[in-house]
Design a protein around this motif. Structure first.
Motif: not given
Length: 233
Positions: A142-148, A191-201
């Motif tokens: 809940y402290q951070s929105h940057k995550f895997w 979809s998988s990745g870190y933070n805002t931008i992620n790979l998608y198929a």
């Protein structure tokens, strides 16, 4: 002396009330934040290809796709790192290829364009409304929105509008409302990745066309799309 003692007692009482209010506010603040959800708007850009192609079929130029929508997050464990999500959105997919679609007496006709035939454009486009249902794993707090994250699920789509265009030496042929297209589409995605931008198929589990044939062969092509997806809180 009596006045001094009265002032001392008054300040002590005020201090106790102040500490109690601060503790209460802090406990409420932590309680609310600890129940966070990752509700998100999403936007995806994809490269579109097709599987199960009929003989002679090929894709030309760059076939693009765009998706956008909203997902409602529903955590299912105590630390809220595992969740389910459901949402709604829209997808526009464009396919540049050599399968010409024309119409004779309101019946679609499919022809593989010969390699010697000169033409400017041949494509079909699909606009759909989507309902994604997904399983989510992430390292968020809940402290951070940057995550895997790894999100995977099924997307159900209903075709709202379709358009095919062939622009050749004999003129332009435009067809909409093709009755051979499957109105209801569904497929698996990840979809998988870190933070805002992620790979998608995304892989379509049923064919785009339900009854189309070219040279007697059924057109059972399915979507296979790769790209990137953006998640915005």
């Amino acid at each position: 002396m009596r006045i001094f003692l009265s002032c001392f007692l008054l300040l002590s009482v005020l201090n106790v009330f102040s500490q109690e209010n601060t503790a209460t506010q802090d406990s409420v603040f932590v309680k609310v934040d600890s129940l966070y959800r990752e509700d998100q708007f999403y936007f995806a850009i994809t490269y579109n290809t097709l599987t199960n192609k009929p003989a002679g079929f090929s894709q030309s130029k760059f076939s693009s796709g765009f998706s956008a929508g909203f997902l409602r997050d529903m955590p299912i464990n105590k630390n809220r790192r595992v969740a389910l999500a459901a949402g709604v959105g829209f997808t526009y997919n464009n396919y540049n290829q050599n399968l010409a679609i024309s119409s004779t007496a309101e019946t679609p006709v499919y022809t593989i364009i010969d390699s010697d035939t000169q033409y400017n454009k041949n494509k079909f486009s699909l606009l759909s409304v989507d309902v994604p249902l997904e399983f989510r794993w992430r390292t968020s707090t809940y402290q951070s929105h940057k995550f895997w994250r790894i999100y995977t699920g099924i997307k159900f789509s209903y075709l709202l509008y379709d358009k095919s265009i062939f622009d050749g030496s004999t003129g332009k042929v435009v067809l909409t409302g093709n009755k051979d297209l499957n109105k209801f589409q569904y497929g698996a995605y990840i979809s998988s990745g870190y933070n805002t931008i992620n790979l998608y198929a995304y892989y379509g589990l049923n064919p785009l066309f339900q009854s189309a044939k070219v040279d007697g062969e059924s057109v059972d092509m399915k979507s296979l799309n790769f790209g990137i997806i953006f998640y915005i809180l």
